[in-house]
Scaffold this motif. Structure first.
Motif, PDB file in Angstrom:
ATOM      1  N   PHE A 116       0.823  -1.210   0.000  1.00  0.00           N
ATOM      2  CA  PHE A 116       0.000   0.000   0.000  1.00  0.00           C
ATOM      3  C   PHE A 116       0.858   1.261   0.000  1.00  0.00           C
ATOM      4  N   ALA A 117       1.939   1.262   0.784  1.00  0.00           N
ATOM      5  CA  ALA A 117       2.813   2.447   0.854  1.00  0.00           C
ATOM      6  C   ALA A 117       3.464   2.711  -0.490  1.00  0.00           C
ATOM      7  N   LEU A 118       3.967   1.660  -1.129  1.00  0.00           N
ATOM      8  CA  LEU A 118       4.631   1.840  -2.417  1.00  0.00           C
ATOM      9  C   LEU A 118       3.633   2.218  -3.503  1.00  0.00           C
ATOM     10  N   TYR A 119       2.440   1.654  -3.439  1.00  0.00           N
ATOM     11  CA  TYR A 119       1.393   2.004  -4.408  1.00  0.00           C
ATOM     12  C   TYR A 119       1.087   3.496  -4.348  1.00  0.00           C
ATOM     13  N   LYS A 120       0.910   4.010  -3.136  1.00  0.00           N
ATOM     14  CA  LYS A 120       0.604   5.433  -2.983  1.00  0.00           C
ATOM     15  C   LYS A 120       1.782   6.304  -3.392  1.00  0.00           C
ATOM     16  N   ALA A 121       2.991   5.873  -3.019  1.00  0.00           N
ATOM     17  CA  ALA A 121       4.173   6.662  -3.341  1.00  0.00           C
ATOM     18  C   ALA A 121       4.361   6.790  -4.850  1.00  0.00           C
ATOM     19  N   LEU A 122       4.190   5.692  -5.574  1.00  0.00           N
ATOM     20  CA  LEU A 122       4.346   5.732  -7.026  1.00  0.00           C
ATOM     21  C   LEU A 122       3.222   6.518  -7.688  1.00  0.00           C
ATOM     22  N   LEU A 123       2.041   6.452  -7.107  1.00  0.00           N
ATOM     23  CA  LEU A 123       0.867   7.085  -7.710  1.00  0.00           C
ATOM     24  C   LEU A 123       0.947   8.610  -7.667  1.00  0.00           C
ATOM     25  N   ILE A 124       1.489   9.153  -6.587  1.00  0.00           N
ATOM     26  CA  ILE A 124       1.499  10.605  -6.411  1.00  0.00           C
ATOM     27  C   ILE A 124       2.857  11.220  -6.728  1.00  0.00           C
ATOM     28  N   SER A 125       3.838  10.394  -7.071  1.00  0.00           N
ATOM     29  CA  SER A 125       5.182  10.918  -7.320  1.00  0.00           C
ATOM     30  C   SER A 125       5.214  11.690  -8.634  1.00  0.00           C
ATOM     31  N   VAL A 126       5.478  12.976  -8.548  1.00  0.00           N
ATOM     32  CA  VAL A 126       5.558  13.802  -9.753  1.00  0.00           C
ATOM     33  C   VAL A 126       6.735  13.377 -10.640  1.00  0.00           C
ATOM     34  N   PRO A 127       7.929  13.105 -10.065  1.00  0.00           N
ATOM     35  CA  PRO A 127       9.033  12.663 -10.932  1.00  0.00           C
ATOM     36  C   PRO A 127       8.746  11.339 -11.641  1.00  0.00           C
ATOM     37  N   MET A 128       7.897  10.485 -11.034  1.00  0.00           N
ATOM     38  CA  MET A 128       7.585   9.201 -11.659  1.00  0.00           C
ATOM     39  C   MET A 128       6.677   9.375 -12.868  1.00  0.00           C
ATOM     40  N   ARG A 129       6.002  10.506 -12.929  1.00  0.00           N
ATOM     41  CA  ARG A 129       5.094  10.780 -14.049  1.00  0.00           C
ATOM     42  C   ARG A 129       5.902  10.834 -15.348  1.00  0.00           C
ATOM     43  N   ASN A 130       5.467  10.045 -16.317  1.00  0.00           N
ATOM     44  CA  ASN A 130       6.123   9.959 -17.630  1.00  0.00           C
ATOM     45  C   ASN A 130       7.542   9.386 -17.556  1.00  0.00           C
ATOM     46  N   ALA A 131       7.892   8.735 -16.428  1.00  0.00           N
ATOM     47  CA  ALA A 131       9.196   8.078 -16.337  1.00  0.00           C
ATOM     48  C   ALA A 131       9.142   6.774 -17.119  1.00  0.00           C
ATOM     49  N   ASP A 132      10.064   6.587 -18.051  1.00  0.00           N
ATOM     50  CA  ASP A 132      10.018   5.413 -18.918  1.00  0.00           C
ATOM     51  C   ASP A 132      10.983   4.335 -18.451  1.00  0.00           C
ATOM     52  N   PHE A 133      10.695   3.098 -18.864  1.00  0.00           N
ATOM     53  CA  PHE A 133      11.551   1.959 -18.582  1.00  0.00           C
ATOM     54  C   PHE A 133      11.240   0.873 -19.604  1.00  0.00           C
ATOM     55  N   LEU A 134      12.223   0.567 -20.432  1.00  0.00           N
ATOM     56  CA  LEU A 134      12.045  -0.415 -21.509  1.00  0.00           C
ATOM     57  C   LEU A 134      10.861  -0.003 -22.383  1.00  0.00           C
ATOM     58  N   TRP A 135       9.809  -0.837 -22.491  1.00  0.00           N
ATOM     59  CA  TRP A 135       8.659  -0.519 -23.341  1.00  0.00           C
ATOM     60  C   TRP A 135       7.614   0.331 -22.624  1.00  0.00           C
ATOM     61  N   ILE A 136       7.811   0.591 -21.348  1.00  0.00           N
ATOM     62  CA  ILE A 136       6.834   1.334 -20.537  1.00  0.00           C
ATOM     63  C   ILE A 136       7.162   2.816 -20.594  1.00  0.00           C
ATOM     64  N   SER A 137       6.188   3.630 -20.967  1.00  0.00           N
ATOM     65  CA  SER A 137       6.413   5.073 -21.097  1.00  0.00           C
ATOM     66  C   SER A 137       6.079   5.843 -19.832  1.00  0.00           C
ATOM     67  N   ASP A 138       5.317   5.236 -18.910  1.00  0.00           N
ATOM     68  CA  ASP A 138       4.919   5.925 -17.677  1.00  0.00           C
ATOM     69  C   ASP A 138       4.808   4.889 -16.565  1.00  0.00           C
ATOM     70  N   LEU A 139       5.772   4.882 -15.650  1.00  0.00           N
ATOM     71  CA  LEU A 139       5.774   3.909 -14.559  1.00  0.00           C
ATOM     72  C   LEU A 139       4.676   4.166 -13.546  1.00  0.00           C
ATOM     73  N   ALA A 140       4.056   5.354 -13.584  1.00  0.00           N
ATOM     74  CA  ALA A 140       2.956   5.653 -12.669  1.00  0.00           C
ATOM     75  C   ALA A 140       1.615   5.203 -13.226  1.00  0.00           C
ATOM     76  N   ALA A 141       1.591   4.734 -14.472  1.00  0.00           N
ATOM     77  CA  ALA A 141       0.360   4.230 -15.097  1.00  0.00           C
ATOM     78  C   ALA A 141       0.520   2.736 -15.365  1.00  0.00           C
ATOM     79  N   ARG A 142      -0.532   2.104 -15.821  1.00  0.00           N
ATOM     80  CA  ARG A 142      -0.491   0.664 -16.074  1.00  0.00           C
ATOM     81  C   ARG A 142       0.363   0.361 -17.308  1.00  0.00           C
ATOM     82  N   ASP A 143       0.844  -0.870 -17.358  1.00  0.00           N
ATOM     83  CA  ASP A 143       1.598  -1.341 -18.519  1.00  0.00           C
ATOM     84  C   ASP A 143       0.642  -1.403 -19.715  1.00  0.00           C
TER      85      ASP A 143
END
Length: 533
Positions: free
Chosen positions: A424-451
């Motif tokens: 729950f803590a990590l879910y909330k942290a990733l959800l509201i993290s402004v730097p995580m917004r639009n952060a990409d990784f491999l084929w994922i363009s936004d780690l704060a959104a669903r794959d």
């Protein structure tokens, strides 16, 4: 029960023993279903449950600010700071552009940019005219664009002067003075209001959006739906009021000894947050000063902490959820790792490994206890058959067996229970993290959104299935009981259930769970290898 009563004096004992056996058979899978119920219930509450109703507070009424009027004649000036650009037209500020944040392909993020949206720092008065939205001020703009000076004199001779300056990257100061050059006293008051629409829904419903206010040292939050039904009014000596989105926040506060904060739906699809201060009597030749502070920017803890020097309490406006005491350090750790490796996906992987290494002693103890319980299965079955008619004796023999064999029925549950607050803590942290917004990784363009391709949830389900299979292998070799066999049947569905659930969660969270599964598989292999050797 009749079949047990016919057996004589021991019939009732036999009946109760059978009942206890049935309970034990179902209890083995109860814990895991409780965990699933907690996750499903929380998700359902986040998506569908209505937000809390507005609470009645001691409040005094404030007159509505002047009605919105068309002000095309009022010339606009651009306030240009290091991080924002804002349009200033008379007493209104709008089209606040965040220079460091991009909104997909539409340029930079803009706040209060839709039709009818604005922030207004105005006046109320008795005995003298006051500047209105369509008032034409004399503009004296300083070189550099990060400050604007304005002046206007009423027909009665009251001179108003305004200075708009930048304090931090996202804090705008509005300082007003009224000098009474007339021959009679006048009463002048100040107000601030933000008018905006509801906007688009956030990418995840668990992120709070709506009205926000601080009064009496506490933060009040009201959803759009609640504000549409009922306004929120607060009376306070210090505070602020405004609106918050998933990543952005626009709030305003006034330096006044007594003021009323209010948030309400206007009935036209727009919402208004306002703060009104009491009128001050200004004698001839005297001057009175008001100051308002505006925060318009990202919900970044560092930016909010910097703004707290001008708007106390704004650094507590981020909703970290129930497990805030974990979410904040988790987010700090991920950001620190990102500063080293330069990619949030890699930072999450490293964070997961570090977290699992910290939990290694506890996990090893849990795996050992589970392994010992599997080895004790044949002896446990013998005790159940031999002492099934005497529950007290059976419990004594079981405890002796656990002590001598190093078994613990609850030994394997603690790491799973610890995963709940971490999840729950990590879910909330990733959800509201402004730097995580639009952060990409491999084929994922936004780690704060669903794959978008659901590849990561499938990989997570596969690693969960493999980890589960390795755990069950030991039970099968130890001669699993009927109780363990039924639990294994239920456990087979968990990878499928979790794959579906995680398909719509932030990809960063799924990445964490996948890496955690892989680490757990390796950890299990090492522990079993050491036990064999």
């Amino acid at each position: 029960m009749v079949q047990y009563m016919n057996s004589g004096s021991s019939g009732f004992q036999q009946f109760m023993a059978a009942r206890e056996s049935e309970k034990k058979t179902g209890a083995s899978g109860m814990l895991i279903w409780m965990l699933i119920a907690v996750l499903a219930g929380w998700l359902a509450f986040s998506w569908f449950a209505p937000r809390k109703e507005s609470i009645e507070h001691r409040a005094k009424s404030i007159d509505d600010a002047p009605a919105q009027v068309a002000v095309p004649e009022v010339p606009s000036q651009m306030l240009m700071g290091e991080a924002i650009i804002a349009r200033v037209a008379g007493i209104r500020i709008s089209e606040i552009e965040l220079k460091n944040y991009v909104e997909n392909d539409d340029g930079n993020v803009r706040l209060l940019s839709a039709v009818g949206e604005f922030l207004e720092i105005g006046f109320s008065g008795a005995g003298a005219s006051v500047p209105m939205p369509d008032t034409l001020w004399r503009i004296n703009r300083a070189i550099g664009g990060d400050r604007i000076y304005m002046a206007w004199t009423s027909p009665e001779g009251v001179e108003f002067r305004r200075a708009i300056t930048m304090s931090t990257d996202y804090v705008i100061n509005v300082s007003d003075t009224a000098t009474n050059n007339s021959a009679v006293p006048v009463a002048i008051g100040g107000y601030a209001r933000i008018v905006r629409g509801q906007g688009s829904e956030p990418s995840a419903r668990a992120a709070f959006v709506g009205g926000i206010a601080r009064a009496g040292g506490s933060i009040e939050r009201e959803s759009w739906r609640s504000l549409s039904r009922r306004p929120l009014s607060l009376s306070t000596a210090a505070g602020f009021v405004g609106f918050t989105d998933q990543y952005w926040q626009t709030v305003v506060g006034m330096d006044a000894f007594d003021k009323t904060l209010r948030i309400r739906g206007r009935g036209d699809g727009m919402f208004q947050a306002d703060a009104g201060a009491e009128m001050q009597s200004i004698a001839p030749g005297q001057t009175h000063t008001w100051t308002a502070h505006i925060f318009a920017g990202p919900k970044n803890q560092s930016d909010l902490s910097a703004a707290a020097g001008f708007m106390p309490g704004i650094d507590h406006t981020i909703d970290y959820g129930w497990f805030w005491f974990l979410a904040r350090p988790f987010l700090w750790a991920i950001n620190a790792l990102h500063a080293i490796v330069g990619n949030y996906g890699v930072a999450i992987i490293l964070f997961t490994i570090l977290l699992r290494m910290i939990m290694w002693p506890l996990t090893k103890k849990s795996f050992t206890a589970m392994s010992n319980m599997q080895k004790l299965q044949p002896e446990m079955q013998r005790i159940q058959k031999e002492y099934g008619h005497d529950k007290a004796r059976m419990q004594q023999e079981m405890m002796k067996l656990y002590t001598s064999g190093g078994g613990n029925p609850m030994g394997g549950c603690l790491p799973m229970l610890l995963q709940i607050p971490i999840f729950f803590a990590l879910y909330k942290a990733l959800l509201i993290s402004v730097p995580m917004r639009n952060a990409d990784f491999l084929w994922i363009s936004d780690l704060a959104a669903r794959d978008p391709y659901f590849l990561l949830p499938i990989l997570m389900g596969g690693t969960m299935w493999l980890q589960q299979k390795l755990q069950q292998a030991g039970a099968a070799s130890a001669g699993a009981s009927e109780q363990a066999a039924q639990m294994q049947k239920m456990m087979k569905w968990l990878p499928v259930i979790f794959t579906v659930m995680f398909s719509f969660m932030p990809a960063g969270l799924v990445l964490y769970w996948t890496v955690s599964n892989v680490f757990g598989i390796g950890q299990m292999y090492i522990i079993k290898k050491r036990d064999v050797s």
